[in-house]
Design an enzyme around this catalytic site. Structure first.
Site, PDB file in Angstrom:
ATOM      1  N   LYS A 146       0.822  -1.210   0.000  1.00  0.00           N
ATOM      2  CA  LYS A 146       0.000   0.000   0.000  1.00  0.00           C
ATOM      3  C   LYS A 146       0.862   1.268   0.000  1.00  0.00           C
ATOM      4  O   LYS A 146       2.078   1.201   0.231  1.00  0.00           O
ATOM      5  CB  LYS A 146      -0.932  -0.044   1.210  1.00  0.00           C
TER       6      LYS A 146
ATOM      7  N   ARG B 289      -2.237 -14.525   4.400  1.00  0.00           N
ATOM      8  CA  ARG B 289      -2.824 -13.830   5.552  1.00  0.00           C
ATOM      9  C   ARG B 289      -2.035 -14.131   6.836  1.00  0.00           C
ATOM     10  O   ARG B 289      -1.901 -13.287   7.712  1.00  0.00           O
ATOM     11  CB  ARG B 289      -4.308 -14.171   5.684  1.00  0.00           C
TER      12      ARG B 289
ATOM     13  N   ASN C   7      -2.122   0.047   6.916  1.00  0.00           N
ATOM     14  CA  ASN C   7      -1.638  -1.247   7.422  1.00  0.00           C
ATOM     15  C   ASN C   7      -0.717  -1.985   6.448  1.00  0.00           C
ATOM     16  O   ASN C   7      -0.682  -3.208   6.421  1.00  0.00           O
ATOM     17  CB  ASN C   7      -2.821  -2.122   7.870  1.00  0.00           C
TER      18      ASN C   7
ATOM     19  N   GLU D 247      -9.790  -9.916  -7.686  1.00  0.00           N
ATOM     20  CA  GLU D 247      -8.828  -8.849  -7.380  1.00  0.00           C
ATOM     21  C   GLU D 247      -7.625  -8.885  -8.329  1.00  0.00           C
ATOM     22  O   GLU D 247      -7.125  -7.831  -8.732  1.00  0.00           O
ATOM     23  CB  GLU D 247      -8.370  -8.976  -5.928  1.00  0.00           C
TER      24      GLU D 247
ATOM     25  N   HIS E 166      -2.186  -5.379   1.611  1.00  0.00           N
ATOM     26  CA  HIS E 166      -3.497  -6.036   1.456  1.00  0.00           C
ATOM     27  C   HIS E 166      -3.286  -7.492   1.076  1.00  0.00           C
ATOM     28  O   HIS E 166      -2.340  -7.820   0.373  1.00  0.00           O
ATOM     29  CB  HIS E 166      -4.292  -5.338   0.346  1.00  0.00           C
TER      30      HIS E 166
ATOM     31  N   TYR F 119     -12.721  -1.670  -3.406  1.00  0.00           N
ATOM     32  CA  TYR F 119     -13.186  -1.800  -2.010  1.00  0.00           C
ATOM     33  C   TYR F 119     -14.709  -1.678  -1.890  1.00  0.00           C
ATOM     34  O   TYR F 119     -15.209  -1.320  -0.811  1.00  0.00           O
ATOM     35  CB  TYR F 119     -12.493  -0.744  -1.145  1.00  0.00           C
TER      36      TYR F 119
HETATM   37  P1  CMP Z   1      -7.415  -4.437   3.614  1.00  0.00           P
HETATM   38  O1  CMP Z   1      -6.986  -5.798   4.032  1.00  0.00           O
HETATM   39  O2  CMP Z   1      -6.829  -3.865   2.381  1.00  0.00           O
HETATM   40  O3  CMP Z   1      -9.015  -4.423   3.467  1.00  0.00           O
HETATM   41  C1  CMP Z   1      -9.833  -3.366   3.858  1.00  0.00           C
HETATM   42  C2  CMP Z   1      -9.055  -2.204   4.371  1.00  0.00           C
HETATM   43  O4  CMP Z   1      -9.824  -1.242   5.070  1.00  0.00           O
HETATM   44  C3  CMP Z   1      -8.055  -2.688   5.408  1.00  0.00           C
HETATM   45  O5  CMP Z   1      -7.067  -3.444   4.798  1.00  0.00           O
HETATM   46  C4  CMP Z   1      -7.652  -1.375   6.049  1.00  0.00           C
HETATM   47  O6  CMP Z   1      -6.720  -0.652   5.261  1.00  0.00           O
HETATM   48  C5  CMP Z   1      -8.979  -0.648   6.045  1.00  0.00           C
HETATM   49  N1  CMP Z   1      -9.647  -0.777   7.335  1.00  0.00           N
HETATM   50  C6  CMP Z   1     -10.167  -1.888   7.860  1.00  0.00           C
HETATM   51  N2  CMP Z   1     -10.710  -1.640   9.066  1.00  0.00           N
HETATM   52  C7  CMP Z   1     -10.524  -0.313   9.290  1.00  0.00           C
HETATM   53  C8  CMP Z   1     -10.875   0.564  10.345  1.00  0.00           C
HETATM   54  N3  CMP Z   1     -11.530   0.124  11.414  1.00  0.00           N
HETATM   55  N4  CMP Z   1     -10.532   1.849  10.232  1.00  0.00           N
HETATM   56  C9  CMP Z   1      -9.894   2.292   9.141  1.00  0.00           C
HETATM   57  N5  CMP Z   1      -9.536   1.514   8.099  1.00  0.00           N
HETATM   58  C10 CMP Z   1      -9.848   0.222   8.179  1.00  0.00           C
END
Ligand code: CMP
Length: 138
Positions: free
Chosen positions: A10, A86, A113, A127, A116, A50
């Site tokens: 990311k 994961r 984070n 995806e 993905h 998303y």
């Molecule tokens: P990802 O695994 O890419 O899938 C959905 C994304 O939404 C996740 O990683 C985070 O980047 C984001 N996300 C998920 N939960 C939250 C949250 N509670 N607050 C903000 N962003 C979130």
């Protein structure tokens, strides 16, 4: 031939120069890279990617963050790829991620984070097709 999953390094990973370290972890864990590129997602692309989160309070922030700079989608192959990837990246919230996982090492919080990973074989196929054409997958 193994199963497939989609990773995205990311925008925070790219900005902080973590690409090389994270790719090294992915390869060391036994994944094969089937496709990889650096792109800057458009809002349309991020919204579509998303879409399942469209009713979540963080949806707009998520789209803004994913379009804030370049990211690196990677199509990966390994037996049991979705679950294995994961496990490698750890929990969405780095505070809850296991020691030694990508997110424990490189993620700031549950929004930024680092990486993905697809959550099912079905979504992995969707995806991967979101980012890669047939000739971009080796
Ligand atoms: P990802 O695994 O890419 O899938 C959905 C994304 O939404 C996740 O990683 C985070 O980047 C984001 N996300 C998920 N939960 C939250 C949250 N509670 N607050 C903000 N962003 C979130």
């Amino acid at each position: 031939m193994g199963n497939k999953t989609l990773a995205i390094l990311k925008p925070d990973s790219v900005k902080k120069n973590y690409i090389g370290d994270i790719v090294k972890m992915i390869l060391a864990a036994g994944f094969k890279i089937k496709g990889m590129k650096m792109i800057k997602m458009t809002p349309e692309s991020a919204k579509l990617f998303y879409l399942v989160h469209k009713d979540r309070p963080f949806y707009n922030d998520l789209v803004e963050y994913m379009t804030s700079g370049p990211c690196v989608p990677i199509a990966l192959e390994k037996e049991n790829a979705v679950a294995e990837f994961r496990k490698l990246i750890g929990a969405t919230d780095p505070a809850q991620a296991e020691e030694g996982t990508v997110r424990k090492l490189y993620a700031k919080d549950k929004a930024e984070n680092a990486v993905h990973g697809s959550d099912s074989d079905e979504n992995a196929a969707i995806e991967i097709a979101h980012f890669f054409s047939t000739q971009e997958l080796v």
